[in-house]
Design a protein around this motif. Structure first.
Motif, PDB file in Angstrom:
ATOM      1  N   ARG A  79       0.820  -1.218   0.000  1.00  0.00           N
ATOM      2  CA  ARG A  79       0.000   0.000   0.000  1.00  0.00           C
ATOM      3  C   ARG A  79       0.857   1.273   0.000  1.00  0.00           C
ATOM      4  O   ARG A  79       0.579   2.210  -0.736  1.00  0.00           O
ATOM      5  CB  ARG A  79      -0.919  -0.037   1.222  1.00  0.00           C
ATOM      6  CG  ARG A  79      -1.792   1.147   1.365  1.00  0.00           C
ATOM      7  CD  ARG A  79      -2.585   1.092   2.663  1.00  0.00           C
ATOM      8  NE  ARG A  79      -3.701   1.984   2.528  1.00  0.00           N
ATOM      9  CZ  ARG A  79      -4.931   1.697   2.836  1.00  0.00           C
ATOM     10  NH1 ARG A  79      -5.218   0.537   3.339  1.00  0.00           N
ATOM     11  NH2 ARG A  79      -5.872   2.582   2.678  1.00  0.00           N
ATOM     12  N   ARG A  80       1.887   1.293   0.809  1.00  0.00           N
ATOM     13  CA  ARG A  80       2.745   2.481   0.892  1.00  0.00           C
ATOM     14  C   ARG A  80       3.464   2.738  -0.430  1.00  0.00           C
ATOM     15  O   ARG A  80       3.613   3.881  -0.856  1.00  0.00           O
ATOM     16  CB  ARG A  80       3.756   2.340   2.024  1.00  0.00           C
ATOM     17  CG  ARG A  80       3.067   2.395   3.397  1.00  0.00           C
ATOM     18  CD  ARG A  80       4.027   2.256   4.541  1.00  0.00           C
ATOM     19  NE  ARG A  80       4.927   3.394   4.552  1.00  0.00           N
ATOM     20  CZ  ARG A  80       6.163   3.345   5.016  1.00  0.00           C
ATOM     21  NH1 ARG A  80       6.657   2.223   5.501  1.00  0.00           N
ATOM     22  NH2 ARG A  80       6.920   4.414   4.994  1.00  0.00           N
ATOM     23  N   GLN A  81       3.898   1.668  -1.091  1.00  0.00           N
ATOM     24  CA  GLN A  81       4.581   1.830  -2.371  1.00  0.00           C
ATOM     25  C   GLN A  81       3.618   2.323  -3.447  1.00  0.00           C
ATOM     26  O   GLN A  81       4.002   3.117  -4.307  1.00  0.00           O
ATOM     27  CB  GLN A  81       5.244   0.518  -2.802  1.00  0.00           C
ATOM     28  CG  GLN A  81       6.489   0.230  -2.015  1.00  0.00           C
ATOM     29  CD  GLN A  81       7.305  -0.883  -2.624  1.00  0.00           C
ATOM     30  OE1 GLN A  81       7.013  -1.381  -3.700  1.00  0.00           O
ATOM     31  NE2 GLN A  81       8.354  -1.272  -1.918  1.00  0.00           N
ATOM     32  N   ILE A  82       2.371   1.873  -3.396  1.00  0.00           N
ATOM     33  CA  ILE A  82       1.368   2.360  -4.355  1.00  0.00           C
ATOM     34  C   ILE A  82       1.153   3.853  -4.162  1.00  0.00           C
ATOM     35  O   ILE A  82       1.182   4.633  -5.120  1.00  0.00           O
ATOM     36  CB  ILE A  82       0.031   1.604  -4.200  1.00  0.00           C
ATOM     37  CG1 ILE A  82       0.198   0.124  -4.548  1.00  0.00           C
ATOM     38  CG2 ILE A  82      -1.056   2.246  -5.071  1.00  0.00           C
ATOM     39  CD1 ILE A  82      -0.997  -0.737  -4.186  1.00  0.00           C
ATOM     40  N   LEU A  83       0.958   4.258  -2.913  1.00  0.00           N
ATOM     41  CA  LEU A  83       0.720   5.681  -2.627  1.00  0.00           C
ATOM     42  C   LEU A  83       1.941   6.532  -2.983  1.00  0.00           C
ATOM     43  O   LEU A  83       1.801   7.638  -3.521  1.00  0.00           O
ATOM     44  CB  LEU A  83       0.317   5.865  -1.163  1.00  0.00           C
ATOM     45  CG  LEU A  83      -1.008   5.197  -0.770  1.00  0.00           C
ATOM     46  CD1 LEU A  83      -1.256   5.335   0.726  1.00  0.00           C
ATOM     47  CD2 LEU A  83      -2.169   5.747  -1.567  1.00  0.00           C
ATOM     48  N   LYS A  84       3.143   6.011  -2.708  1.00  0.00           N
ATOM     49  CA  LYS A  84       4.359   6.731  -3.098  1.00  0.00           C
ATOM     50  C   LYS A  84       4.472   6.815  -4.620  1.00  0.00           C
ATOM     51  O   LYS A  84       4.901   7.835  -5.157  1.00  0.00           O
ATOM     52  CB  LYS A  84       5.603   6.065  -2.513  1.00  0.00           C
ATOM     53  CG  LYS A  84       5.805   6.347  -1.035  1.00  0.00           C
ATOM     54  CD  LYS A  84       7.198   5.963  -0.576  1.00  0.00           C
ATOM     55  CE  LYS A  84       7.283   4.495  -0.281  1.00  0.00           C
ATOM     56  NZ  LYS A  84       8.589   4.082   0.281  1.00  0.00           N
ATOM     57  N   GLY A  85       4.071   5.758  -5.316  1.00  0.00           N
ATOM     58  CA  GLY A  85       4.089   5.777  -6.774  1.00  0.00           C
ATOM     59  C   GLY A  85       3.174   6.855  -7.334  1.00  0.00           C
ATOM     60  O   GLY A  85       3.548   7.580  -8.264  1.00  0.00           O
ATOM     61  N   ILE A  86       1.979   6.954  -6.765  1.00  0.00           N
ATOM     62  CA  ILE A  86       1.034   7.999  -7.208  1.00  0.00           C
ATOM     63  C   ILE A  86       1.630   9.377  -6.944  1.00  0.00           C
ATOM     64  O   ILE A  86       1.643  10.242  -7.832  1.00  0.00           O
ATOM     65  CB  ILE A  86      -0.326   7.845  -6.497  1.00  0.00           C
ATOM     66  CG1 ILE A  86      -0.999   6.533  -6.891  1.00  0.00           C
ATOM     67  CG2 ILE A  86      -1.234   9.034  -6.802  1.00  0.00           C
ATOM     68  CD1 ILE A  86      -2.196   6.166  -6.028  1.00  0.00           C
ATOM     69  N   LEU A  87       2.122   9.587  -5.743  1.00  0.00           N
ATOM     70  CA  LEU A  87       2.678  10.898  -5.369  1.00  0.00           C
ATOM     71  C   LEU A  87       3.898  11.255  -6.219  1.00  0.00           C
ATOM     72  O   LEU A  87       3.987  12.375  -6.753  1.00  0.00           O
ATOM     73  CB  LEU A  87       3.059  10.903  -3.887  1.00  0.00           C
ATOM     74  CG  LEU A  87       3.658  12.203  -3.359  1.00  0.00           C
ATOM     75  CD1 LEU A  87       2.664  13.349  -3.491  1.00  0.00           C
ATOM     76  CD2 LEU A  87       4.102  12.038  -1.927  1.00  0.00           C
ATOM     77  N   LEU A  88       4.819  10.307  -6.395  1.00  0.00           N
ATOM     78  CA  LEU A  88       6.006  10.587  -7.202  1.00  0.00           C
ATOM     79  C   LEU A  88       5.642  10.768  -8.674  1.00  0.00           C
ATOM     80  O   LEU A  88       6.281  11.555  -9.380  1.00  0.00           O
ATOM     81  CB  LEU A  88       7.044   9.479  -7.037  1.00  0.00           C
ATOM     82  CG  LEU A  88       7.651   9.340  -5.643  1.00  0.00           C
ATOM     83  CD1 LEU A  88       8.639   8.191  -5.600  1.00  0.00           C
ATOM     84  CD2 LEU A  88       8.297  10.630  -5.193  1.00  0.00           C
ATOM     85  N   GLY A  89       4.611  10.063  -9.133  1.00  0.00           N
ATOM     86  CA  GLY A  89       4.113  10.272 -10.490  1.00  0.00           C
ATOM     87  C   GLY A  89       3.585  11.690 -10.663  1.00  0.00           C
ATOM     88  O   GLY A  89       3.838  12.338 -11.679  1.00  0.00           O
TER      89      GLY A  89
END
Length: 127
Positions: A101-111
């Motif tokens: 979950r944290r990696q998904i949210l970081k992916g969205i934010l970094l995207g």
């Protein structure tokens, strides 16, 4: 049987946020003008650098970059809504397949960050 089918569909949907799809999209927009592919390329390079530092989900970030710049490229509300639904499907699929979950949210934010910076850089260079 139904769960297997759902997992397969989720994996297929996630593939839209993959590197091969990104390259295919860059090739498509390269036919028209010089700055459209540069938006994708600059934002993607920035995302890959940030992803290595912060360990983010690749498909969530690349998917956001694709959503934004493809929507700007086609400049059509119905297509933008469609692309947004597909991106939401990617995110839901990542959660369904139990990615971190944290990696998904970081992916969205970094995207989002990469997209914004890439957009600004291209505007400064070409306009």
């Amino acid at each position: 049987m139904k769960k297997e089918w759902l997992k397969e569909q989720a994996s297929d949907l996630i593939a839209i946020g993959s590197i091969p799809f990104l390259v295919l999209t860059i090739a498509r927009v390269s036919v028209i003008t010089a700055y459209y592919p540069m938006q994708f390329i600059i934002s993607s390079i920035l995302f890959f650098i940030l992803k290595m530092i912060f360990k983010a989900e690749l498909h969530a970030g690349i998917g956001f970059i694709l959503l934004t710049f493809v929507s700007l490229f086609y400049h059509n509300l119905l297509f933008t809504i469609f692309a947004l639904i597909v991106y939401a499907g990617i995110i839901v699929s990542l959660f369904y397949l139990k990615r971190d979950r944290r990696q998904i949210l970081k992916g969205i934010l970094l995207g989002m960050i990469s997209t914004g910076i890439g957009y600004i850089i291209i505007r400064l260079i070409f306009f």
